[in-house]
Design a protein around this motif. Structure first.
Motif, mmCIF file in Angstrom:
data_model
loop_
_atom_site.group_PDB
_atom_site.id
_atom_site.type_symbol
_atom_site.label_atom_id
_atom_site.label_comp_id
_atom_site.label_asym_id
_atom_site.label_seq_id
_atom_site.Cartn_x
_atom_site.Cartn_y
_atom_site.Cartn_z
ATOM 1 N N SER A 1 1.067 -1.555 0.454
ATOM 2 C CA SER A 1 0.235 -0.444 -0.067
ATOM 3 C C SER A 1 0.705 1.315 -0.113
ATOM 4 N N ARG A 2 2.070 1.708 0.569
ATOM 5 C CA ARG A 2 3.352 2.422 -0.100
ATOM 6 C C ARG A 2 2.880 2.226 -0.857
ATOM 7 N N PRO A 3 3.535 4.249 -1.343
ATOM 8 C CA PRO A 3 2.922 4.701 -2.630
ATOM 9 C C PRO A 3 4.265 4.414 -3.085
ATOM 10 N N VAL A 4 5.507 4.201 -2.520
ATOM 11 C CA VAL A 4 6.473 3.791 -3.528
ATOM 12 C C VAL A 4 7.065 2.462 -4.750
ATOM 13 N N LEU A 5 5.897 1.740 -3.677
ATOM 14 C CA LEU A 5 5.373 0.272 -4.005
ATOM 15 C C LEU A 5 4.280 0.106 -5.477
#
Length: 416
Positions: A308-312
């Protein structure tokens, strides 16, 4: 030849049997009256007999002696004699020369009281404790799952049935090697010791149980004899004491590697319960399954959180952010460099103007000239600052704003 020499026997001068028995009889009768303790094993008493015959055995060794007593003496006792009784007798050793037999003629016989027996047992207990035979460091651990159990007990006894039935109900695969012995009386101690040594020498036996049911102090006395305690202490195989009931406490309980309250308790302590072990396995499997499911769930939650993190969600986001930052930094650096160049260029222009205003070119442009004399030795020209440098005939170079003029000095005069 002396008398002692004549009395010695030799192949040439052997003793006759009568002389031998007569000599032995004299030696024995010198002992006089003695008090002797032991256990009765054979009692031959009949009211019609004048004399009665008994056998007195040692309590710890396979040794016995024949007793002879008047029947009236035995019938006068308050408590009738029976096999296994622990007694003290007063007698005179006798040797019957005619038969070549030895016996003790007794005139007094007494039962050993329970209090006295208990005192002797306690004294032995204290002695063995002082020697370290009771120390926990000497106790051997019992095997978790014995393949073969050695059992020393009375033949057809309830103790034998209880131990085997309970053990086999708990773990059907267990095997027994049973040696039946006397469990009370004069023969009990030596027979139990012999059975113990036999089982201890068998490498297939993992643990040994010595068992019998309850009884009086005198009945359980063989299991407090010193010889048995030392045999148990010397055994390489773990030994379990299962003598009598919970209140009973023979010395064997202290020396053995484990004391069981009863023969049934011994079976439970030696052999694990298969049903209970299967329950333990099921519980362990359930705990492992729960632990594994919990671990998987935690890892799944971690992965979900990471995803769920933006970088992923968009891996290029971070790169784009860094690229924009680099571009802004480059623009700022360029702006600063241009500003710095303008500032420095202005300074250079100002310095150039100052140099031009103060330099010779500006002076020449205002109508001044620089006169140099050219030395005849060919060295470089020198600026003329005094008339002495340019005598008449000297070659001069006159530098003006737009060039130079070559001339010759005609004459010179000092300033007014």
């Amino acid at each position: 030849m002396t008398q002692s020499t004549q009395s010695k026997s030799s192949p040439e001068n052997p003793w006759p049997v009568a002389r031998l028995n007569s000599t032995v009889k004299k030696w024995i009768e010198r002992l006089g009256w003695l008090w002797v303790e032991g256990q009765l094993t054979q009692i031959n008493v009949k009211p019609t007999w004048k004399m009665s015959y008994l056998t007195l055995r040692d309590t710890q060794e396979q040794v016995s002696v024949q007793l002879t007593a008047e029947t009236s003496l035995l019938r006068s006792l308050a408590t009738p004699l029976k096999d296994g009784d622990r007694v003290v007798v007063l007698g005179k050793p006798s040797f019957y020369a005619g038969r070549g037999s030895f016996s003790i003629y007794i005139t007094d016989i007494r039962h050993v009281g329970e209090g006295e027996l208990l005192a002797r047992i306690e004294k032995l207990r204290q002695q063995l404790a002082a020697e370290g035979l009771f120390d926990a460091s000497r106790k051997q651990p019992l095997p978790y799952l014995p393949a073969t159990v050695g059992l020393i007990t009375g033949k057809g006894s309830a103790a034998e049935r209880d131990v085997m039935s309970v053990a086999q109900s708990r773990w059907p695969a267990v095997k027994f090697r049973v040696i039946n012995t006397a469990v009370q009386g004069a023969n009990a101690t030596p027979e139990v010791i012999a059975a113990l040594r036999q089982l201890d020498a068998d490498d297939t036996v993992d643990v040994i149980i010595i068992a019998r049911g309850g009884g009086s102090v005198e009945d359980l006395l063989p299991f407090s004899e010193e010889a048995l305690q030392r045999a148990v202490a010397a055994a390489r195989t773990p030994v379990v004491s299962a003598i009598g009931h919970e209140p009973d406490n023979p010395v064997l309980d202290n020396v053995a590697d484990l004391r069981a309250a009863t023969p049934t308790d011994a079976a439970k302590r030696v052999v694990p319960d298969a049903a209970q072990e299967f329950l333990f396995v099921d519980e362990a499997r359930a705990r492992m399954n729960a632990a594994l499911r919990g671990w998987v769930e935690r890892e799944r939650s971690t992965i979900t959180a990471l995803r769920s993190r933006p970088v992923l969600a968009n891996p290029m986001t971070s790169l784009n952010q860094r690229r924009d930052e680099v571009q802004r930094a480059v623009a700022l650096i360029r702006r600063d460099v241009r500003y710095l160049l303008r500032e420095e260029s202005a300074k250079v222009s100002a310095l150039r103007s100052q140099v031009s205003a103060l330099g010779p070119s500006a002076t020449l442009a205002r109508g001044y000239a620089v006169v140099q004399v050219l030395p005849r030795d060919g060295s470089g020209p020198e600026v003329v600052t005094t008339i002495e440098q340019s005598p008449p005939g000297s070659q001069l170079r006159i530098r003006v704003a737009d060039g130079s003029i070559t001339a010759a000095a005609m004459s010179s005069s000092p300033a007014d």
